[in-house]
Design a protein around this motif. Structure first.
Motif, PDB file in Angstrom:
ATOM      1  N   ALA A 172       3.402  17.716  33.174  1.00 31.34           N
ATOM      2  CA  ALA A 172       2.243  18.140  32.382  1.00 31.34           C
ATOM      3  C   ALA A 172       2.430  19.559  31.874  1.00 31.34           C
ATOM      4  N   SER A 175       4.772  19.801  28.866  1.00 30.92           N
ATOM      5  CA  SER A 175       4.265  19.320  27.574  1.00 30.92           C
ATOM      6  C   SER A 175       3.737  20.453  26.703  1.00 30.92           C
ATOM      7  N   LEU A 188       4.223  14.636  24.309  1.00 31.99           N
ATOM      8  CA  LEU A 188       3.477  13.422  24.641  1.00 31.99           C
ATOM      9  C   LEU A 188       4.266  12.527  25.584  1.00 31.99           C
ATOM     10  N   LEU A 191       3.976  13.715  29.129  1.00 29.58           N
ATOM     11  CA  LEU A 191       2.679  13.373  29.703  1.00 29.58           C
ATOM     12  C   LEU A 191       2.590  11.890  30.033  1.00 29.58           C
ATOM     13  N   GLU A 192       3.117  11.069  29.173  1.00 31.33           N
ATOM     14  CA  GLU A 192       3.079   9.623  29.429  1.00 31.33           C
ATOM     15  C   GLU A 192       3.925   9.269  30.647  1.00 31.33           C
ATOM     16  N   SER A 204      -2.463  15.955  34.183  1.00 31.88           N
ATOM     17  CA  SER A 204      -1.802  15.184  33.123  1.00 31.88           C
ATOM     18  C   SER A 204      -2.829  14.517  32.206  1.00 31.88           C
ATOM     19  N   TYR A 208      -3.143  15.439  28.378  1.00 34.66           N
ATOM     20  CA  TYR A 208      -2.918  14.340  27.441  1.00 34.66           C
ATOM     21  C   TYR A 208      -4.086  14.243  26.455  1.00 34.66           C
TER      22      TYR A 208
END
Length: 575
Positions: A172, A175, A188, A191-192, A204, A208
């Motif tokens: 996180a 990102s 992204l 985060l995914e 996260s 996100y």
């Protein structure tokens, strides 16, 4: 009893967890486990100061327990009792075979004290003792990220992930600098991946949702926040984040959740601050201005009590900066360099800087970098180093820190509002640079800042109306000083004029920045580039004049601000 308390902690039922832990400690006063558990419950509730008292009790009963030692150190650090924390760390260091965790906590203490260089030195010692201390690499990334060294931050986070590849917190964190380096898709993806590892990971989910909203994907951001609140119904930051992007009708349904979460929070819990900001948004949308004003007073007042702003430091910084650029001496200018024209969009926060950036970056040959912290970091090094100001060296360091530029770019925008303090450095180091200085009715600026939540030390004045007025006055003093030194390089433009005639304003901006005007510049709401500021919602709506004169709706609560404005610096204001 222990199982019940732990279940309450995991469910976020913090008030009951604290009550249950204190009851258990009272029933078993000689059991260090319950003293430590009470400290954990208090710490999770945001009451680290009281938590430290219970960790200290646990440690007196079990003085060799390193977990209790670490918990006490952390509570002292997180409650900003840095002198005590650092003294305890000094005592414990000699007793540890592996001192890396203590050096890590020392770095946390130094970072929270505003001493980034000392924090980095402590992290170096932590990593010398234990090169596999993943949290130390992660914290190094945090410090780099906060000081605008995004490429270094990415490298530090990747070093942490090489040790602990499945740490969602580090993913996180990664990102954010990726996004600022215009690598949004990689951000992204990080985060995914974090959410694949832990679908309920709080940080996260928050990040996100933020990044989706920054990219204009508001409905997806809402969905993520609703998922988050299903697991963490009392999470204040998420409730505030959701309130900012929902409609009035949607927020009417959110109101009971926000009120319930606030009722469960201890009086001094930090979570109360974003919750009250959320309530202010909901009440404002509903037209209940007195309720919104009450919530704002509660939120801002609590923040000021817990994080008083250092106005003396702010004043001294201005004196030190202006002394380097006396008006009776021509500044030393660096050698011109090839490359795109730097455009600095500056002014007070909430004065229209994001809108102006969106206008400029609607041009296909103008790249936007958002709010870069680079100039502030470089100026701090000049002020603390005592070596004087070298314009050529400053220029080289600034350019080296820039994200990658598109090959087609003829100009780029650095939209850090606070760069108004640093115009002398930037204008001297980058002779081709242009400065677009936003002016706006300071009362509307004050209202907008009073309603916003900027939980960063440098923005602490935005929670204190009197401090806000002092900073506004200093802003005008900076403007007058830099205009006298660099009159042809600063365009002052009023927010009110931009929203009154976006076509004329966008043409004026294009001409000043040396680019041909294109139609898209008059339609900044169509700009699909990421917006990483509190104005993300407004600029997606299109240009409007609804906020002009909005200060009149909270005229009485804003009196401490208006009473401190210097009329000589703001002669255009009416009564």
């Amino acid at each position: 009893m222990a199982d019940k308390i732990m279940a309450q902690l995991q469910a976020g039922d913090l008030a009951r967890a604290v009550k249950g832990a204190k009851t258990a400690h009272k029933k078993f006063p000689k059991e260090p486990y319950f003293a430590n558990l009470t400290g954990m419950a208090l710490a999770q509730s945001g009451n680290e100061r009281e938590a430290a008292l219970f960790f200290n009790k646990a440690l007196r009963m079990a003085p060799k327990d390193q977990n209790y030692q670490n918990n006490l150190v952390q509570a002292l650090v997180m409650s900003d009792q840095h002198e005590k924390a650092q003294a305890l760390i000094g005592k414990l260091l000699a007793k540890r075979a592996d001192p890396s965790e203590l050096y890590y906590q020392l770095a946390m203490s130094q970072m929270r004290s505003g001493n980034g260089d000392a924090a980095l030195e402590a992290l170096s010692r932590a990593l010398e003792a234990n090169p596999s201390h993943a949290k130390a690499h992660n914290l190094r990334g945090v410090i780099y990220s906060e000081t605008g060294r995004d490429a270094d931050a990415v490298a530090a986070y990747e070093a942490s992930l090489a040790i602990a590849p499945d740490n969602p917190e580090t993913l996180a964190n990664l990102s954010l600098p990726l996004s600022r380096l215009n690598r949004e898709e990689e951000g992204l993806a990080a985060l995914e991946r974090a959410l694949q590892i832990n679908p309920s990971h709080l940080v996260s989910l928050q990040r996100y949702a933020s990044q989706l909203n920054e990219l204009g994907r508001r409905e997806q951001a809402k969905a993520v926040l609703h998922t988050l609140l299903a697991d963490y119904p009392a999470q204040g930051d998420a409730i505030h984040q959701l309130a900012q992007i929902q409609t009035a009708e949607e927020n009417a349904a959110l109101l009971p959740l926000a009120e319930k979460a606030l009722a469960k929070m201890p009086n001094n819990a930090p979570e109360r601050i974003p919750l009250n900001f959320a309530l202010s948004v909901i009440h404002w949308q509903a037209g209940d201005i007195p309720a919104a004003a009450w919530a704002l007073k509660a939120a801002n007042g609590q923040y000021v009590r817990q994080h008083p702003f250092d106005m003396a430091r702010e004043t001294q910084e201005m004196a030190d900066i202006l002394a380097l650029f006396p008006q009776d001496t021509a500044p030393v200018i660096a050698k011109p360099a090839d490359g795109p024209t730097p455009v600095f969009v500056i002014g007070q926060p909430r004065s229209g800087t994001t809108l102006t950036e969106q206008i400029l970056t609607s041009h296909p040959k103008v790249a936007g970098f958002g709010e870069l912290a680079t100039a502030g970091r470089l100026v701090e090094a000049v002020l603390q180093g005592g070596q004087g100001f070298d314009p050529d060296g400053f220029a080289a360091d600034y350019r080296q820190s820039l994200p990658d530029l598109p090959e087609t770019a003829s100009a780029f925008v650095d939209k850090m509002p606070a760069n108004y303090r640093y115009v002398g450095f930037l204008a001297s180091a980058l002779p081709q640079a242009r400065f677009v200085w936003l002016q706006r009715d300071p009362r509307d600026v004050a209202l907008s800042m009073w309603r916003a939540y900027f939980p960063r030390p440098a923005m602490g004045y935005t929670f204190d109306l009197e401090a806000m007025a002092q900073v506004a006055n200093m802003h005008q003093q900076y403007l007058q000083h830099w205009q006298a030194l660099f009159p042809d390089r600063i365009l002052t433009i009023r927010y009110e004029d931009i929203v009154a005639d976006i076509d004329a304003a966008s043409r004026q901006l294009a001409n000043f920045c040396g680019v041909d005007w294109v139609k898209d510049m008059a339609h900044p709401e169509r700009n699909t580039s990421a917006v990483r500021t509190a104005s993300v919602g407004q600029v997606r709506e299109g240009v409007h004049r609804r906020s002009i004169g909005g200060w009149k709706r909270l005229k009485d609560p804003l009196q401490p601000f208006m009473g401190r404005l210097d009329n000589g610096l703001w002669p255009e204001l009416d009564s």
